[in-house]
Design a protein around this motif. Structure first.
Motif, mmCIF file in Angstrom:
data_model
loop_
_atom_site.group_PDB
_atom_site.id
_atom_site.type_symbol
_atom_site.label_atom_id
_atom_site.label_comp_id
_atom_site.label_asym_id
_atom_site.label_seq_id
_atom_site.Cartn_x
_atom_site.Cartn_y
_atom_site.Cartn_z
ATOM 1 N N PHE A 5 1.125 -1.417 -0.235
ATOM 2 C CA PHE A 5 0.520 0.457 0.231
ATOM 3 C C PHE A 5 1.258 1.017 0.117
ATOM 4 O O PHE A 5 1.278 1.679 0.851
ATOM 5 N N SER A 6 1.677 1.416 -0.949
ATOM 6 C CA SER A 6 2.312 2.259 -1.179
ATOM 7 C C SER A 6 1.688 4.243 -1.790
ATOM 8 O O SER A 6 1.029 3.893 -2.933
ATOM 9 N N ALA A 25 -6.797 2.185 0.431
ATOM 10 C CA ALA A 25 -6.112 0.688 -0.607
ATOM 11 C C ALA A 25 -7.437 0.600 -0.546
ATOM 12 O O ALA A 25 -8.292 -0.353 -1.076
ATOM 13 N N ASP A 26 -6.924 -0.101 -2.474
ATOM 14 C CA ASP A 26 -7.673 -0.744 -3.272
ATOM 15 C C ASP A 26 -8.245 -2.513 -3.017
ATOM 16 O O ASP A 26 -7.155 -3.063 -1.761
ATOM 17 N N ARG A 44 -11.823 -2.509 4.745
ATOM 18 C CA ARG A 44 -11.738 -1.308 3.922
ATOM 19 C C ARG A 44 -10.577 -0.868 4.914
ATOM 20 O O ARG A 44 -10.364 -1.612 6.225
ATOM 21 N N LEU A 45 -9.623 0.572 4.116
ATOM 22 C CA LEU A 45 -8.639 1.029 4.682
ATOM 23 C C LEU A 45 -7.884 1.834 4.212
ATOM 24 O O LEU A 45 -8.230 1.647 2.733
ATOM 25 N N GLY A 46 -8.171 2.956 4.983
ATOM 26 C CA GLY A 46 -8.257 4.455 4.175
ATOM 27 C C GLY A 46 -7.326 4.927 5.314
ATOM 28 O O GLY A 46 -7.007 4.790 6.817
ATOM 29 N N LEU A 123 3.381 7.657 2.768
ATOM 30 C CA LEU A 123 2.605 7.803 3.622
ATOM 31 C C LEU A 123 1.570 6.376 3.699
ATOM 32 O O LEU A 123 0.552 5.958 5.071
ATOM 33 N N GLY A 124 1.637 5.658 2.437
ATOM 34 C CA GLY A 124 0.249 4.181 2.399
ATOM 35 C C GLY A 124 1.140 3.343 3.256
ATOM 36 O O GLY A 124 0.024 2.458 4.298
#
Length: 177
Positions: A5-6, A25-26, A44-46, A123-124
């Protein structure tokens, strides 16, 4: 190998004014992160963050949110959980040192420091690591207590009571009868 997750931000594009960013994140990234962290899944991740620059130091402040599914430590059943964690991370260039293997000592107030090598921060990856640290280390399903008891595992209260000096006295008192 690049992180799952970059979300990189070049240092030279960050000016004096804080920049608001939103990252999510997709599906592929969430699947890869779930495998990395040993999770059943990540739905879900954000994160919402503010990036601000002071010289070569970049500060990211914000909130990470995630919906994760872990395995119960007792039954293996899926356990759904939500993560909502505020963060403050400082990105700093690697300190000048004589050798690449030299240890860097951080004080307690500096524990949320990420060193960067090039002209960008990720940041990811920092958000992914924040989520991994916020996960419940011992997720339990509703049937966990029953499964643990059936396996002969005592509850914390039972174990604490057995270690109590009063338990030893009670055992001595019981032997005299």
């Amino acid at each position: 190998m690049s992180p799952e997750f970059s979300r990189t931000y070049r240092i030279d594009t960050l000016g004096q004014a804080p920049r608001q960013v939103s990252i999510d994140a997709d599906e592929g990234e969430r699947t890869a992160l779930a495998a990395r962290f040993g999770l059943v899944g990540i739905a879900r991740l954000g994160a919402e963050a503010t990036l601000s620059r002071n010289g070569e130091t970049i500060t990211a402040r914000g909130t990470v949110t995630a919906a994760v599914t872990q395995s119960c430590v007792a039954t293996g059943e899926p356990v759904e959980d939500a993560v909502e964690e505020e963060f403050r991370i400082e990105f700093r260039p690697h300190p000048e040192s004589a050798g690449g293997e030299e240890e860097i000592e951080l004080s307690e107030g500096e524990m949320d420091v990420v060193f960067y090598d090039a002209a960008a921060i990720d940041l990811g990856e920092a958000v992914a690591e924040t989520v991994s640290l916020a996960l419940n280390p011992f997720p339990r399903s509703p049937r966990a207590e029953e499964a643990l008891r059936a396996a002969g595992v005592k509850s914390e209260e039972e174990a604490r009571a057995e270690r109590s000096p009063f338990a030893a006295l009670a055992a001595l008192k019981g032997d005299k009868r």
